[in-house]
Design an enzyme around this catalytic site. Structure first.
Site, PDB file in Angstrom:
ATOM      1  N   HIS A   1      -6.688  33.394  11.443  1.00 55.97           N
ATOM      2  CA  HIS A   1      -6.516  32.279  10.041  1.00 55.97           C
ATOM      3  C   HIS A   1      -7.251  32.371   9.309  1.00 55.97           C
ATOM      4  CE1 HIS A   1      -1.739  31.107  10.774  1.00 55.97           C
ATOM      5  NE2 HIS A   1      -2.081  32.777  10.551  1.00 55.97           N
TER       6      HIS A   1
ATOM      7  N   ASP B   1      -1.592  38.205   6.678  1.00 55.23           N
ATOM      8  CA  ASP B   1      -2.937  37.863   6.251  1.00 55.23           C
ATOM      9  C   ASP B   1      -2.640  38.118   4.327  1.00 55.23           C
ATOM     10  OD1 ASP B   1      -4.056  38.960   8.502  1.00 55.23           O
ATOM     11  OD2 ASP B   1      -3.406  40.853   8.238  1.00 55.23           O
TER      12      ASP B   1
HETATM   13  P1  IMP Z   1       0.414  42.016  18.172  1.00 50.08           P
HETATM   14  O1  IMP Z   1       1.073  41.476  17.144  1.00 50.08           O
HETATM   15  O2  IMP Z   1      -0.799  42.868  18.506  1.00 50.08           O
HETATM   16  O3  IMP Z   1       1.171  43.800  19.561  1.00 50.08           O
HETATM   17  O4  IMP Z   1       0.796  43.991  17.218  1.00 50.08           O
HETATM   18  C1  IMP Z   1       1.771  43.947  15.879  1.00 50.08           C
HETATM   19  C2  IMP Z   1       1.566  44.656  14.912  1.00 50.08           C
HETATM   20  O5  IMP Z   1       1.538  43.500  14.156  1.00 50.08           O
HETATM   21  C3  IMP Z   1       0.595  45.576  14.740  1.00 50.08           C
HETATM   22  O6  IMP Z   1       0.498  46.373  13.457  1.00 50.08           O
HETATM   23  C4  IMP Z   1      -1.178  44.745  14.142  1.00 50.08           C
HETATM   24  O7  IMP Z   1      -1.809  45.115  13.194  1.00 50.08           O
HETATM   25  C5  IMP Z   1      -0.128  43.404  13.361  1.00 50.08           C
HETATM   26  N1  IMP Z   1      -0.180  42.082  13.715  1.00 50.08           N
HETATM   27  C6  IMP Z   1      -0.274  41.431  14.131  1.00 50.08           C
HETATM   28  N2  IMP Z   1      -0.792  40.232  14.494  1.00 50.08           N
HETATM   29  C7  IMP Z   1      -0.683  40.088  12.727  1.00 50.08           C
HETATM   30  C8  IMP Z   1      -1.753  39.233  11.907  1.00 50.08           C
HETATM   31  O8  IMP Z   1      -2.376  38.640  12.381  1.00 50.08           O
HETATM   32  N3  IMP Z   1      -2.085  40.227  10.780  1.00 50.08           N
HETATM   33  C9  IMP Z   1      -1.651  41.119   9.998  1.00 50.08           C
HETATM   34  N4  IMP Z   1      -1.155  41.721  11.239  1.00 50.08           N
HETATM   35  C10 IMP Z   1      -1.122  42.009  12.401  1.00 50.08           C
HETATM   36 MG    MG Z   2      -4.735  37.421   9.541  1.00 52.93          MG
END
Ligand code: IMP
Ligand code: MG
Length: 332
Positions: free
Chosen positions: A42, A13
């Protein structure tokens, strides 16, 4: 240019969608490869409309750009088809034959595992989908009827493009602090998110890359559990204008001031040659919409120059508002 890898330097982000879409239009990018999976959203503001893309590369805004999803990615079929429709890119998007797919059963595992819930995953099932791929039982894009019109050999296409001098962006997802290897384990995502991993997922060797552009936001945010150095309370974040809600999941983001130690780590592990800084207007409201460096107030310039001094890498692109063109471009 010719081949630029764009990655996040914090916890995702940072505004990669904005920076990549700006480069698409400004540099007339020929090929953009997105890696990663559907957990990343995105955000692109283009012609007054906001897109939060989970699958389609952010370069879609430049109508001549070939859009690709790399072999290392996990494709969410329904989301992919929905976004292809939304962005009208049917005739210029391709998915690598060997990309694996992410299915409802994986999301179900994200939701029902107490461990994964405790980490605060996005709930899309990306970790479980990768686990299945590692077990070598995953379904690949080439075996999915709906994906047949889109199948491509992404490594071959992107290497041919680089070899013929075309402009290429490899669009990473999340940020270094969410890397499975280099982040705040176990509070990380299911894959490495560094520039090297982005190249690997796309099928591009390290000698083919010209620039590694690391994107930082002017303050840090994270969603889900895990450490965030210097975290401030929500009320304070609201007061400072830093409070954000996640583009993908609608969850509240936690926030903290820009941290130079975290940023130095991201510069080192990614091998950064360029930096982008987004949301400078959140720190210095007078910057909103400014598109020339000379027009920035003194304090804002001081912040940019302090980043360059401490990190030893030039800040070439600066975001000053949500629109794709709200950018100060300091590249030669
Ligand atoms: P997962 O990738 O869904 O397994 O989540 C694992 C960790 O990564 C969590 O803390 C999510 O909030 C974070 N996370 C995964 N993708 C994003 C993203 O695109 N932006 C921010 N945090 C993310
Ligand atoms: Mg994002």
């Amino acid at each position: 240019m010719p081949c630029t890898v764009v990655v996040g330097g914090f916890w995702g982000d940072e505004g990669k969608g904005k920076i990549v879409s700006y480069m698409a239009l400004k540099d007339k990018v020929d090929v953009c490869v997105r890696v990663g999976s559907v957990n990343a959203a995105h955000t692109v503001w283009f012609e007054g409309k906001r897109y939060a893309l989970h699958m389609v590369p952010s370069c879609f805004v430049y109508e001549k750009c070939r859009l690709l999803i790399g072999a290392g990615a996990n494709v969410h079929i329904a989301k992919f088809l929905e976004e292809v429709e939304l962005t009208s890119v049917k005739n210029r998007i391709g998915v690598d034959r060997q990309a694996s797919v992410i299915e409802e059963k994986h999301a179900e595992q994200d939701r029902t595992s107490a461990h994964l819930r405790g980490l605060g995953t996005t709930g899309w099932g990306v970790g479980p989908a990768i686990e299945e791929r590692v077990r070598r039982t995953a379904k690949l894009a080439k075996d999915v009827p709906e994906l047949q019109p889109y199948l491509a050999d992404v490594a071959l296409e992107v290497n041919n493009a680089i070899d013929s001098g075309k402009k290429v962006i490899l669009e990473g997802t999340q940020g270094l602090m969410l890397s499975l290897f280099h982040g705040t384990y176990p509070y990380v995502t299911g894959r490495d998110t560094s520039a090297s991993a982005v190249c690997s997922e796309a099928g591009v060797g390290p000698t083919k890359v010209d620039e590694v552009l690391v994107v930082f936001k002017s303050f840090m945010t994270r969603v889900g559990a895990g450490p965030l150095p210097g975290e401030i309370p929500k009320e304070e974040a609201v007061k400072r204008g830093w409070f954000e809600v996640a583009a993908g999941t609608g969850r509240e983001r936690r926030s903290a001031p820009f941290n130079f130690e975290v940023a130095k780590r991201a510069v080192m592990v990614n091998g950064a040659t360029q930096l982008a800084l987004t949301k400078l207007d959140a720190l210095y409201p007078e910057c909103k919409g400014v598109r020339r460096y000379d027009d920035l107030p003194k304090g804002a310039k001081g912040f940019v120059e302090e980043i360059e001094r401490q990190l030893g890498v030039p800040v070439v692109l600066i975001g000053t508002g949500p629109d794709v063109l709200d950018v100060i471009d300091r590249r030669k």
